[in-house]
Design an enzyme around this catalytic site. Structure first.
Site, short mmCIF file in Angstrom:
data_model
loop_
_atom_site.label_atom_id
_atom_site.label_comp_id
_atom_site.label_asym_id
_atom_site.label_seq_id
_atom_site.Cartn_x
_atom_site.Cartn_y
_atom_site.Cartn_z
N GLU A 98 13.99 -9.17 -0.71
CA GLU A 98 13.32 -8.14 -1.50
C GLU A 98 14.06 -7.93 -2.83
O GLU A 98 13.43 -7.76 -3.88
CB GLU A 98 13.21 -6.84 -0.70
CG GLU A 98 12.74 -5.63 -1.47
CD GLU A 98 11.47 -5.83 -2.30
OE1 GLU A 98 10.66 -6.73 -1.99
OE2 GLU A 98 11.30 -5.09 -3.29
N ASN B 295 -15.74 -5.45 -9.90
CA ASN B 295 -14.49 -5.91 -9.28
C ASN B 295 -14.88 -6.76 -8.08
O ASN B 295 -15.80 -6.40 -7.35
CB ASN B 295 -13.66 -4.73 -8.76
CG ASN B 295 -13.15 -3.83 -9.87
OD1 ASN B 295 -13.27 -4.17 -11.04
ND2 ASN B 295 -12.60 -2.69 -9.49
N LYS C 101 -1.08 -4.84 -9.39
CA LYS C 101 -0.54 -3.91 -8.39
C LYS C 101 -1.08 -4.23 -7.00
O LYS C 101 -0.36 -4.24 -6.02
CB LYS C 101 -0.89 -2.48 -8.79
CG LYS C 101 -0.39 -1.42 -7.84
CD LYS C 101 1.11 -1.31 -7.87
CE LYS C 101 1.67 -0.28 -6.91
NZ LYS C 101 3.09 -0.54 -6.62
N LYS D 36 12.20 -8.38 -6.42
CA LYS D 36 12.11 -7.31 -7.42
C LYS D 36 12.70 -7.79 -8.73
O LYS D 36 12.14 -7.56 -9.79
CB LYS D 36 12.86 -6.09 -6.90
CG LYS D 36 12.41 -4.79 -7.47
CD LYS D 36 11.32 -4.12 -6.67
CE LYS D 36 10.17 -5.02 -6.36
NZ LYS D 36 9.36 -4.61 -5.27
N HIS E 154 24.83 -25.21 3.41
CA HIS E 154 23.98 -26.33 3.81
C HIS E 154 23.10 -26.81 2.66
O HIS E 154 22.07 -27.43 2.91
CB HIS E 154 23.12 -25.93 5.01
CG HIS E 154 23.92 -25.61 6.24
ND1 HIS E 154 24.77 -26.51 6.84
CD2 HIS E 154 24.04 -24.47 6.96
CE1 HIS E 154 25.35 -25.95 7.89
NE2 HIS E 154 24.92 -24.70 7.97
N ARG F 127 -2.69 -1.22 -12.62
CA ARG F 127 -3.13 -2.18 -11.60
C ARG F 127 -2.98 -3.62 -12.07
O ARG F 127 -3.03 -4.54 -11.26
CB ARG F 127 -4.59 -1.91 -11.22
CG ARG F 127 -4.80 -0.53 -10.61
CD ARG F 127 -6.26 -0.29 -10.36
NE ARG F 127 -6.82 -1.24 -9.44
CZ ARG F 127 -6.81 -1.10 -8.12
NH1 ARG F 127 -6.28 -0.03 -7.59
NH2 ARG F 127 -7.35 -2.00 -7.36
C1 G6P Z 1 0.85 -7.66 -4.97
C2 G6P Z 1 1.90 -6.85 -5.71
C3 G6P Z 1 3.17 -6.78 -4.88
C4 G6P Z 1 2.87 -6.20 -3.52
C5 G6P Z 1 1.78 -7.00 -2.81
C6 G6P Z 1 1.28 -6.30 -1.57
O1 G6P Z 1 1.22 -9.00 -4.92
O2 G6P Z 1 2.18 -7.42 -6.98
O3 G6P Z 1 4.11 -5.96 -5.54
O4 G6P Z 1 4.03 -6.19 -2.74
O5 G6P Z 1 0.65 -7.16 -3.65
O6 G6P Z 1 0.62 -5.11 -1.95
P1 G6P Z 1 0.22 -4.00 -0.91
O7 G6P Z 1 -0.56 -2.99 -1.71
O8 G6P Z 1 -0.62 -4.66 0.13
O9 G6P Z 1 1.48 -3.44 -0.37
#
Ligand code: G6P
Length: 606
Positions: free
Chosen positions: A480, A99, A601, A484, A503, A27
């Protein structure tokens, strides 16, 4: 983001908690800690860095039948040992892992200080430990309830008290918390993956709920101490889903899982005869579906980019205006909510705070919102009016891959549903259904090309900076792809519409700055090839991600070919080699692929 695990029972808690923490590592976190209720009293250990460093710092003889543990992702106060959790009361009797964010921590700290409290950390959590220790109540449950009465903010909390070593008290408000039921033992976790090795019987706490957990069971109640009966449910999760199973990294394991996982997602949902799809969880009748005039996707990070892919699919197949917006922006701009717009919240974890807030904003203003969510029973899944579960299985790598593919397929299904109650013909519906059925094998053939894609990745990883370009359907794919690449390789990767290159950004092109160009075989192929020519003319090197039969433009440096599907579904396949490009670039550079620096995560704080 932050993770919680707790244990109480007949075994030694130490190895169970450490194993649980390692399951939560994915996470994202920067420090870790544990409190063990040993026969000699509570022993607290905290460490900056990895869980294995905490483990190495624990005395070998440490043992106890109960304890709580935490991985922290800093919000209040820098990454230091003192700020790691568990946080303890001044007399060290009460330990707390947390948390979330306590909004009124500064006020509470001031009030406590005026009563003589001395703080050992800069965290908001420490005030909770102080409040519980100072409560007048006789039981730990009541002390926690008393403390929570003065606390505002979000939390998942787990609390131990030396005076009551037979129990752990937990509370949830806005941050997930799950109880695991065992045989003469109980578990607590913020994430199912920490429980899966021990039990499949779980209780999801809801916001505003508190639980007292002992070795022999649990009692759940509200913040005003009213009992709430909650029965355990069975989870359908396999240990293999959260294990590396012989793979070097979760990211690659999850990329390779896609042909099988998407089979699971589409099975039973497609209707070949009527060129349609069954999505019972949407809870919308054909008449209601027909009443929407627009569709708006809300998600963060990659989920937002895949929302753009989805918007294009809906415009193509349902001919409805559709767009995507980062949920993190939407929620702050007092959005106009239209009754005839269908809002779609997209999230792998279902716990992203910005997306959850956007959902609440839509609902507060009377809008209709459905979810495209992977984690069953998660906050967003429960708060939406209906939705489509992604069935991608657990995704452990921080950089999302298979969940995004499932989101894109979910959007294709939604587009089909919206299209078929409008003007999309049976035969066009059948064309898309057949396309969806081909996807698994076609993704398999992209994956079979991994060695060559890895070679291209090795070359691209040498550049400090890259462009990813695409046009219309290819543009969110490029976004995307760049996302990544930057997440795991730490290289600067920027996406542009191929049409916008001339441009401005063309000024940056030279032999040092390569471009990855998304060139589907469609009505725009010629224009895309022209953009590549412009790059070539400035000595730029281009990796072309394309379909078989698209003519090679003179001097393209690398070519990656993916099978052609239906034009509306092509973005799904075109994204797959970009996952492998990012993975292999990061691998060539020797990075910690599954846990990229600074990232979590799921971002459960604002
Ligand atoms: C965080 C992660 C991204 C993810 C985003 C949305 O920023 O690092 O990899 O795309 O959250 O997460 P979710 O669980 O809402 O798809």
């Amino acid at each position: 983001m932050c993770g919680i695990v707790g244990y109480i029972g007949t075994q030694n808690a130490v190895p169970i908690l450490m194993e649980g923490l390692s399951r939560l590592e994915y996470r994202g976190y920067d420090s870790a800690g544990v409190a063990i209720m040993s026969p000699q009293g509570t022993k607290v250990f905290r460490q900056v860095g990895r869980v294995r460093e905490l483990e190495a710092a624990l005395p070998g003889r440490l043992s106890g039948r109960a304890g709580i543990a935490h991985t922290r992702w800093a919000t209040h106060g820098p990454v230091t040992q003192a700020n790691a959790h568990p946080q303890v009361s001044q007399d060290r009797r009460v330990s707390v892992v947390h948390n979330g964010i306590i909004d009124n921590a500064d006020d509470l700290r001031e009030a406590l200080a005026s009563r003589g409290a001395v703080f050992a950390s800069e965290t908001d959590t420490e005030v909770v430990a102080h409040l519980i220790a100072l409560a007048s109540a006789a039981t730990l449950e009541d002390a926690v309830l008393e403390a929570l009465r003065s606390v505002t903010g979000t939390y998942a909390l787990a609390v131990t008290d030396e005076r009551h070593p037979d129990r752990i008290v937990v509370a949830r408000n806005g941050s997930p918390l799950i109880l695991g039921v065992g045989d003469r033992e109980m578990f607590v976790a913020s994430d199912l993956s920490a429980l899966v090795r021990h039990t499949t019987s779980v209780v999801h706490l809801d916001d505003g709920e508190v639980a007292c957990v002992t070795a022999s069971g649990y009692r759940t109640f509200s913040r005003d101490a009213t009992d709430i009966a909650k029965l355990p449910t069975r989870i359908d999760l396999d240990l293999a889903d959260v294990d590396l199973a012989g793979h070097e990294h979760f990211m690659r394991k999850e990329i390779l899982e896609q042909p099988d996982s998407i089979e699971r997602m589409i099975r039973g949902r497609l209707d070949e005869r009527f060129g349609a799809v069954r999505l019972d969880g949407l809870n919308l009748t054909p008449r209601e579906l027909r009443g929407f005039r627009r569709v708006k996707m809300l998600g963060c990070g990659s989920a937002y980019y895949v929302g753009q892919v989805g918007a294009q699919m809906i415009e193509d197949l349902a001919r409805m205006p559709a767009d995507a917006e980062p949920a993190s922006e939407f929620r702050y701009r007092n959005p106009v909510i239209e009754p005839d717009t269908l809002y779609v919240a997209v999230s792998q974890s279902g716990e992203t705070a910005d997306t959850a807030f956007a959902v609440r904003e839509v609902k507060r203003k009377g809008g209709q919102v459905v979810g495209l969510v992977n984690v069953v029973g998660s906050t967003i899944a429960r708060e939406c009016d209906g939705g489509i579960y992604l069935h991608a299985g657990p995704e452990i790598a921080v950089a999302s891959t298979k969940a995004l593919t499932h989101m894109a397929i979910g959007f294709a299904m939604l587009a089909l549903v919206l299209g078929r109650v409008r003007d999309l013909s049976i035969s066009d519906g059948q064309r898309i259904v057949a396309g969806l059925q081909r996807l698994g094998d076609q993704i398999g053939s992209v994956l079979a090309d991994e060695a060559r894609i890895a070679d291209v990745a090795g070359a691209l990883a040498q550049a400090q900076s890259l462009f990813f370009i695409g046009r219309v359907r290819g543009y969110p794919v490029a976004r995307e792809g760049a996302q990544k690449f930057k997440e795991v390789s730490y290289r600067h990767a920027e996406a542009y519409q191929a049409s916008e290159l001339k441009h401005g950004p063309l000024a940056l092109i030279d032999e040092e700055l390569p471009t990855v160009a998304i060139v589907p075989d469609d009505e725009l192929t010629g224009r895309n090839l022209a953009a590549i020519e412009q790059i070539k003319a400035r000595n730029g090197r281009v990796a072309v991600v394309t379909h078989p039969g698209v003519p090679a433009s003179a001097g393209e440096a690398w070519r990656i070919t993916v099978p052609k599907n239906e034009p509306e579904l092509d973005p799904i396949l075109l994204t797959v080699p970009l996952q492998l490009l990012a993975y292999h670039a990061a691998r060539a550079l020797g990075h910690d692929i599954d846990k990229p620096r600074n990232l979590a995560k799921s971002v459960t704080v604002e």
